[in-house]
Write a protein that holds these residues in place. Structure first.
Motif, mmCIF file in Angstrom:
data_model
loop_
_atom_site.group_PDB
_atom_site.id
_atom_site.type_symbol
_atom_site.label_atom_id
_atom_site.label_comp_id
_atom_site.label_asym_id
_atom_site.label_seq_id
_atom_site.Cartn_x
_atom_site.Cartn_y
_atom_site.Cartn_z
ATOM 1 N N ALA A 55 0.658 -1.073 -0.193
ATOM 2 C CA ALA A 55 -0.027 0.051 -0.073
ATOM 3 C C ALA A 55 0.793 1.404 -0.130
ATOM 4 O O ALA A 55 0.621 2.187 -0.760
ATOM 5 N N ALA A 56 1.802 1.179 0.624
ATOM 6 C CA ALA A 56 2.888 2.460 0.930
ATOM 7 C C ALA A 56 3.407 2.611 -0.546
ATOM 8 O O ALA A 56 3.845 3.618 -0.925
ATOM 9 N N LYS A 57 3.911 1.420 -1.086
ATOM 10 C CA LYS A 57 4.639 1.457 -2.680
ATOM 11 C C LYS A 57 3.650 2.226 -3.445
ATOM 12 O O LYS A 57 4.043 3.013 -4.252
ATOM 13 N N ARG A 58 2.325 1.592 -3.326
ATOM 14 C CA ARG A 58 1.294 2.254 -4.393
ATOM 15 C C ARG A 58 1.014 3.748 -3.999
ATOM 16 O O ARG A 58 1.002 4.650 -4.877
ATOM 17 N N ARG A 59 1.220 4.314 -2.817
ATOM 18 C CA ARG A 59 1.001 5.527 -2.467
ATOM 19 C C ARG A 59 2.294 6.418 -3.117
ATOM 20 O O ARG A 59 1.927 7.450 -3.631
ATOM 21 N N ASP A 60 3.552 5.775 -2.803
ATOM 22 C CA ASP A 60 4.825 6.432 -3.167
ATOM 23 C C ASP A 60 4.718 6.626 -4.952
ATOM 24 O O ASP A 60 5.077 7.812 -5.435
ATOM 25 N N ARG A 61 4.088 5.577 -5.548
ATOM 26 C CA ARG A 61 4.242 5.494 -6.822
ATOM 27 C C ARG A 61 3.110 6.648 -7.469
ATOM 28 O O ARG A 61 3.297 7.313 -8.222
ATOM 29 N N PHE A 62 1.971 6.611 -6.748
ATOM 30 C CA PHE A 62 0.867 7.474 -7.201
ATOM 31 C C PHE A 62 1.494 9.153 -7.076
ATOM 32 O O PHE A 62 0.991 9.767 -7.732
ATOM 33 N N ILE A 63 2.118 9.117 -5.846
ATOM 34 C CA ILE A 63 2.485 10.636 -5.594
ATOM 35 C C ILE A 63 3.508 11.017 -6.772
ATOM 36 O O ILE A 63 3.538 12.169 -7.184
ATOM 37 N N MET A 64 4.405 10.267 -6.944
ATOM 38 C CA MET A 64 5.380 10.532 -8.022
ATOM 39 C C MET A 64 4.864 10.662 -9.516
ATOM 40 O O MET A 64 5.087 11.682 -10.273
ATOM 41 N N ASP A 65 3.716 9.872 -9.878
ATOM 42 C CA ASP A 65 3.054 10.014 -11.193
ATOM 43 C C ASP A 65 2.457 11.322 -11.046
ATOM 44 O O ASP A 65 2.207 11.963 -11.973
ATOM 45 N N LEU A 66 1.709 11.802 -10.035
ATOM 46 C CA LEU A 66 0.946 13.172 -9.719
ATOM 47 C C LEU A 66 1.981 14.299 -9.853
ATOM 48 O O LEU A 66 1.826 15.386 -10.601
ATOM 49 N N THR A 67 3.165 14.003 -9.374
ATOM 50 C CA THR A 67 4.194 15.117 -9.351
ATOM 51 C C THR A 67 4.637 15.245 -10.865
ATOM 52 O O THR A 67 4.730 16.353 -11.519
ATOM 53 N N ARG A 68 4.612 14.182 -11.836
ATOM 54 C CA ARG A 68 5.131 14.388 -13.192
ATOM 55 C C ARG A 68 4.137 15.047 -13.790
ATOM 56 O O ARG A 68 4.404 15.993 -14.551
ATOM 57 N N ARG A 69 2.765 14.474 -13.489
ATOM 58 C CA ARG A 69 1.848 15.023 -14.386
ATOM 59 C C ARG A 69 1.602 16.656 -13.978
ATOM 60 O O ARG A 69 1.164 17.275 -15.008
#
Length: 273
Positions: A55-69
Motif C-alpha cells: 500500500a505504501a509503495k502504491r502511495r509513493d508511486r501514485f505521488i510520483m506520477d502526480l508530481t510528473r503530471r
C-alpha cells in the motif's frame, strides 16, 4: 552571452527547481498520509516495515506520477501551483485520491483515480473539486474489473463476422466478447475454463474467476447507476399494425449518462501522452 541574457536565464526556474516546487506542494497537501518526521529508533523500524508494504509503495508511486503530471500541466500552462497552494478543496481531493490509490490494485483503476484528481485540479481558475472528489469516491469502491468494464461500455462497438473471429489476426475481434481482455480458443490452457462464445466445435474461453468478477462488477455498476439495462423487444398487433414494446427481460447493459460523466473524468483533459 550578454549580461541581459544571463539575467533572463537566471529568472527562470530550472527543471529540477520546478519539480521540487511541485513535490513540496504535494507533500504539504498529503502530509496526513505520510509518516511523521522525527521518529524514534522504534519508529524508524516501523517506517521501514511500512515502506515495504504494498500500500505504501502504491502511495509513493501514485505521488510520483502526480508530481510528473502536475509538472507537465504547469509547463503547458494548463494550471498554476499558485492557484492550488493553500486551497483546502485541492488538499482534500489529493488526500482522498492518494488514500484511494493505497487501497487499490490494477493499472487501469490507479490511472482512473489519478486522472479524476487531475481533472479536479483543472476545473477552473479557482478549482471546485467537489465533482472530482465524488468521482474518486466512486472509484474507491470499484475494482479493476469495474473500471475496465465501464470504459469498455463507453467505447463504440464494432461488428465482427465469424471469419473475423476465427482469423489468425482476429485477436481484437475475439477480445470483443470479453471487454477487450484476453480470450482463448484452447480451453486446455486454462485452469477452470468457461465459454463466452460457442459455435459448433469452436469457442472462446476465459477463466471462470475472471468471468465471475466481471459479472459481479456489471451488476454492481448497474446498481450504482453507471450502467442501465437494455430490455428485450417483443412484437404485438394493434389492429393490423405490427408494433414493438419493451419486455421485462434484460438482454444487455449499456452505459448511462452518469456513467459517461464518470468516464469523462477519468479519460478527460488531464489525459497526457
Amino acid at each position: 552571452m550578454s549580461g541581459e541574457s544571463r539575467k533572463d536565464d537566471l529568472s527562470k526556474k530550472s527543471h529540477a527547481e520546478h519539480g521540487y516546487d511541485v513535490t513540496q506542494f504535494l507533500m504539504k497537501s498529503l502530509s496526513g498520509t505520510l509518516a511523521p518526521i522525527g521518529l524514534s529508533g522504534l519508529g524508524h523500524a516501523v517506517l521501514d516495515l511500512l515502506v515495504s508494504d504494498p500500500a505504501a509503495k502504491r502511495r509513493d508511486r501514485f505521488i510520483m506520477d502526480l508530481t510528473r503530471r502536475i509538472e507537465t500541466l504547469e509547463e503547458e500552462g494548463k494550471l498554476s501551483l499558485d492557484d492550488l497552494k493553500d486551497n483546502e478543496e485541492v488538499a482534500a481531493l489529493l488526500m482522498r485520491a492518494t488514500q484511494a490509490a493505497m487501497r487499490s490494485s490494477g493499472e487501469q483503476k490507479l490511472r482512473a483515480i489519478r486522472e479524476a484528481a487531475l481533472r479536479g485540479l483543472l476545473s477552473g481558475e479557482t478549482p471546485n473539486t467537489s465533482p472530482a472528489q465524488t468521482v474518486v469516491g466512486l472509484l474507491d469502491r470499484m475494482t479493476e474489473y469495474h473500471v475496465i468494464l465501464l470504459v469498455w461500455k463507453r467505447l463504440p462497438r464494432a461488428g465482427y463476422t465469424l471469419r473475423d473471429l476465427q482469423a489468425d489476426e482476429g485477436e481484437e475481434a475475439r477480445r470483443s466478447y470479453f471487454y477487450g481482455q484476453p480470450v482463448f480458443t484452447d480451453k486446455m490452457k486454462l485452469k477452470d475454463p468457461v465459454g463466452v462464445l460457442s459455435y459448433l466445435d469452436w469457442g472462446l474461453y476465459v477463466e471462470r474467476d475472471d468471468h465471475t468478477a466481471f459479472e459481479l462488477a456489471l451488476w454492481d455498476l448497474a446498481a450504482m447507476g453507471l450502467l442501465k439495462p437494455v430490455l428485450a423487444q417483443e412484437e404485438y398487433l394493434e389492429g393490423r399494425v405490427v408494433k414493438k414494446r419493451a419486455t421485462s427481460e434484460i438482454v444487455d447493459h449499456e452505459i448511462s449518462e452518469l456513467g459517461k460523466l464518470v468516464c469523462d473524468f477519468i479519460k478527460g483533459e488531464a489525459q497526457l501522452p
